[in-house]
Scaffold this motif. Sequence first.
Motif, mmCIF file in Angstrom:
data_model
loop_
_atom_site.group_PDB
_atom_site.id
_atom_site.type_symbol
_atom_site.label_atom_id
_atom_site.label_comp_id
_atom_site.label_asym_id
_atom_site.label_seq_id
_atom_site.Cartn_x
_atom_site.Cartn_y
_atom_site.Cartn_z
ATOM 1 N N ALA A 557 1.993 -5.436 11.378
ATOM 2 C CA ALA A 557 1.880 -6.323 10.213
ATOM 3 C C ALA A 557 2.453 -5.662 8.969
ATOM 4 O O ALA A 557 3.119 -6.309 8.152
ATOM 5 N N ALA A 558 2.230 -4.359 8.824
ATOM 6 C CA ALA A 558 2.734 -3.636 7.651
ATOM 7 C C ALA A 558 4.249 -3.648 7.603
ATOM 8 O O ALA A 558 4.851 -3.655 6.520
ATOM 9 N N ALA A 559 4.882 -3.642 8.751
ATOM 10 C CA ALA A 559 6.348 -3.650 8.790
ATOM 11 C C ALA A 559 6.912 -4.922 8.184
ATOM 12 O O ALA A 559 8.054 -4.947 7.713
ATOM 13 N N ASP A 560 6.130 -6.004 8.179
ATOM 14 C CA ASP A 560 6.588 -7.273 7.626
ATOM 15 C C ASP A 560 6.180 -7.474 6.173
ATOM 16 O O ASP A 560 6.610 -8.438 5.537
ATOM 17 N N VAL A 561 5.373 -6.583 5.637
ATOM 18 C CA VAL A 561 4.918 -6.739 4.251
ATOM 19 C C VAL A 561 6.075 -6.739 3.256
ATOM 20 O O VAL A 561 6.094 -7.552 2.322
ATOM 21 N N PRO A 562 7.116 -5.865 3.409
ATOM 22 C CA PRO A 562 8.220 -5.891 2.455
ATOM 23 C C PRO A 562 8.949 -7.216 2.391
ATOM 24 O O PRO A 562 9.651 -7.500 1.423
ATOM 25 N N GLU A 563 8.843 -8.043 3.438
ATOM 26 C CA GLU A 563 9.487 -9.351 3.426
ATOM 27 C C GLU A 563 8.754 -10.335 2.525
ATOM 28 O O GLU A 563 9.151 -11.483 2.387
ATOM 29 N N GLY A 564 7.648 -9.895 1.945
ATOM 30 C CA GLY A 564 6.938 -10.752 1.006
ATOM 31 C C GLY A 564 5.955 -11.698 1.650
ATOM 32 O O GLY A 564 5.560 -12.693 1.056
ATOM 33 N N ARG A 565 5.517 -11.384 2.873
ATOM 34 C CA ARG A 565 4.583 -12.265 3.572
ATOM 35 C C ARG A 565 3.160 -11.826 3.270
ATOM 36 O O ARG A 565 2.686 -10.829 3.794
ATOM 37 N N ARG A 566 2.467 -12.544 2.454
ATOM 38 C CA ARG A 566 1.114 -12.187 2.054
ATOM 39 C C ARG A 566 0.173 -12.124 3.251
ATOM 40 O O ARG A 566 -0.692 -11.246 3.338
ATOM 41 N N VAL A 567 0.353 -13.031 4.200
ATOM 42 C CA VAL A 567 -0.535 -13.057 5.358
ATOM 43 C C VAL A 567 -0.417 -11.765 6.150
ATOM 44 O O VAL A 567 -1.384 -11.271 6.738
ATOM 45 N N ASP A 568 0.777 -11.158 6.165
ATOM 46 C CA ASP A 568 0.960 -9.902 6.888
ATOM 47 C C ASP A 568 0.211 -8.769 6.215
ATOM 48 O O ASP A 568 -0.351 -7.889 6.888
ATOM 49 N N SER A 569 0.209 -8.752 4.888
ATOM 50 C CA SER A 569 -0.542 -7.704 4.197
ATOM 51 C C SER A 569 -2.037 -7.862 4.456
ATOM 52 O O SER A 569 -2.761 -6.873 4.639
ATOM 53 N N ASP A 570 -2.506 -9.107 4.493
ATOM 54 C CA ASP A 570 -3.926 -9.341 4.795
ATOM 55 C C ASP A 570 -4.268 -8.874 6.205
ATOM 56 O O ASP A 570 -5.311 -8.239 6.435
ATOM 57 N N ASP A 571 -3.386 -9.181 7.170
ATOM 58 C CA ASP A 571 -3.618 -8.759 8.550
ATOM 59 C C ASP A 571 -3.630 -7.239 8.662
ATOM 60 O O ASP A 571 -4.443 -6.658 9.390
ATOM 61 N N ALA A 572 -2.698 -6.592 7.956
ATOM 62 C CA ALA A 572 -2.619 -5.136 8.026
ATOM 63 C C ALA A 572 -3.871 -4.488 7.445
ATOM 64 O O ALA A 572 -4.428 -3.540 8.017
ATOM 65 N N LEU A 573 -4.327 -4.994 6.307
ATOM 66 C CA LEU A 573 -5.532 -4.422 5.690
ATOM 67 C C LEU A 573 -6.777 -4.694 6.534
ATOM 68 O O LEU A 573 -7.689 -3.857 6.606
ATOM 69 N N ALA A 574 -6.817 -5.843 7.192
ATOM 70 C CA ALA A 574 -7.939 -6.143 8.088
ATOM 71 C C ALA A 574 -7.950 -5.174 9.270
ATOM 72 O O ALA A 574 -9.016 -4.732 9.730
ATOM 73 N N ALA A 575 -6.759 -4.820 9.776
ATOM 74 C CA ALA A 575 -6.670 -3.861 10.877
ATOM 75 C C ALA A 575 -7.166 -2.489 10.442
ATOM 76 O O ALA A 575 -7.790 -1.761 11.226
ATOM 77 N N VAL A 576 -6.901 -2.127 9.184
ATOM 78 C CA VAL A 576 -7.389 -0.846 8.656
ATOM 79 C C VAL A 576 -8.916 -0.828 8.671
ATOM 80 O O VAL A 576 -9.540 0.185 9.035
#
Length: 641
Positions: A557-576
């Motif tokens: 999910a973090a790999a897609d965060v630079p593309e500006g996808r907010r949902v990916d940042s949420d998924d990545a932080l949830a995984a943390v």
Amino acid sequence: MKSQIIKELGQADILLPSLIADGLAANDRVKVRLSALQAAAQHAHAPEPRPTDLSAECRAANIAPAELASLIGGAHATTSGRFAAPGLARLVQDIESDTRAMIRAVKAGRSTEGNAAERRLDTMQRAGLLTASDDIAFERVARLTAAQDESDSLHRLVMDLHKALNRIAADCAEEIIDGAHVYGVAAEDRSAIVAFMRGLNATRALKFDHPGLDTMATRSGDRLLIQNDIGTTDAHVMVIAVDGRSVTVTYTDVHQARAKFFIRLFDAFAASWSGLDRRTGAGLADENAFVLVTGQFHGADLQARDEFLAALGAALVFLIDWNKARKLLRTWVSKDDALKILDWAARNRIGHRAFLELGGSELLGGAVRNAAPNRIGFGERLDRALGRTTAIEFLKAALRDATEGLLAGRSVRVVRDQIEADLVRHLDRADGALLGIVLRQLGLAHDIAAALSRDLGAFQSGLTGGRELLAARAARIEQKADRIAIEARQEIARLNAEPLIAQLVDRVEETVDELEQAAFIASLAPAAMPADLLAALADLCNVAIGAIEAAASGLAAAADVPEGRRVDSDDALAAVLRLMDAEHAADAQERRITTLVFTGTFDVATALAALELARAVERATDRMASFGHLLRQYILIDLAG
């Protein structure tokens, strides 16, 4: 006799169209003959390769092929710096005769230009360049055929005469068809002219302010001739002869690489091309020689013919300043990749002219200075800084941004900002590729943890064989993970990537080491361990597996965060957060196992095996928790950017 009478009557302008047609036909012949002179010099200098075959070019110019084939094949070196060939004297005479036919046509339309051309030819004649003999110096061939030289040459004169003939033809055109200057054509010629101009006009805007692409069409005998001057380069002209469903393309260029590029654009058509293998002879520098290429296309019907003509017209704009763009791109990527980028730009009708018009290298240099001063060094190639694939994709995006911006009338500043934003995105993609390497590491960690869990399950079922295989397999996986970690660190250093990525690599490597140690201990554990200990150890392994899976999910999910996808940042932080929970669960499970050991009556080997195995797996989850903290920092940095 008729032409002479008309001229005496003061009506020479009536003859102008036929004189132009004669001059253009002479131009076709003289270029083939100059090419034959080059080929003869080459064969005399290096007789081993098969002589150049100009039969297709000869037929296109209405020259008997046998005579020139004999001349080229029979060329041989004589005294130092000279060579001889059968019919060489006749060839030089024919070259002069064709040139004078072109001069007569130019004089009829523009006497001042014609007289100046005649003086140039006379000067060459007095200098002995056109002296007819069957023995000639290699150096004289170079002086006759040079296309790019400070001194005058016969080839330069022929090119200037050809340009002049095209201008005269345009001036005396009877009409203009879709932008083409036309005279003396038949009714059946119109569809071919319209087809060619349809293609040319579809891409003409991509030349922007550059001159060129003027088209002239006329009938010569039983063929329609379509000519285009392409750009401003003297030796860069294309002549198309249309005879029914057949099309013959005669193309001259001083850059063989550009000629090959041009021909590749028609790989969807069943056209045959000759002349690409031509080389210059002794004394003929590559930069001064010209390439003459002939293409033949026979359409199944007139529609197929017209599609080929339209493709020819559409391709011409991508030849303008092509070599300039190629040299520029070669400072940022490899030679082969520069060619691939230009090929892609032409096939996608993006081109390179806008990119050059907006600054070219300065456009890219500014983007690097503003967007990535610490990632890309001064003068550093992009493929070394970003990786080959990312560099190519960024340069394609830069060409597209420049073209779309200039067509839309955007300011240079806006286009520069767009390219800088693209560079940042591609830098992020380079980091994403590095994260992909880390993901491979996590996959190997998961393999060891899953194998350990399976073996503990087998122990519970009383199957104790194969424990040595577990240790051996875990060791092999750990060695592979070490190689991946080394590869990752090298790439991180080469790309000057975000330091946090290197720390992520370290944490996963440490996790793999701990799990490999756990597998080793499991292989030495007593065969008959109590069921409650085995169950507790299996539960701990499952916690570790869950932690690794959470880490992999968060990383993807973090790999897609630079593309500006907010949902990916949420998924990545949830995984943390899941990683943190897994670490707490592993601590609790490890204490449960410690309690079982200290409150039980196990033998020393069983107790030590259980404790050491539990501690190794728990340490692996600790490393995963640390991985989670680092991943969170990485995500927050990207979100802040």
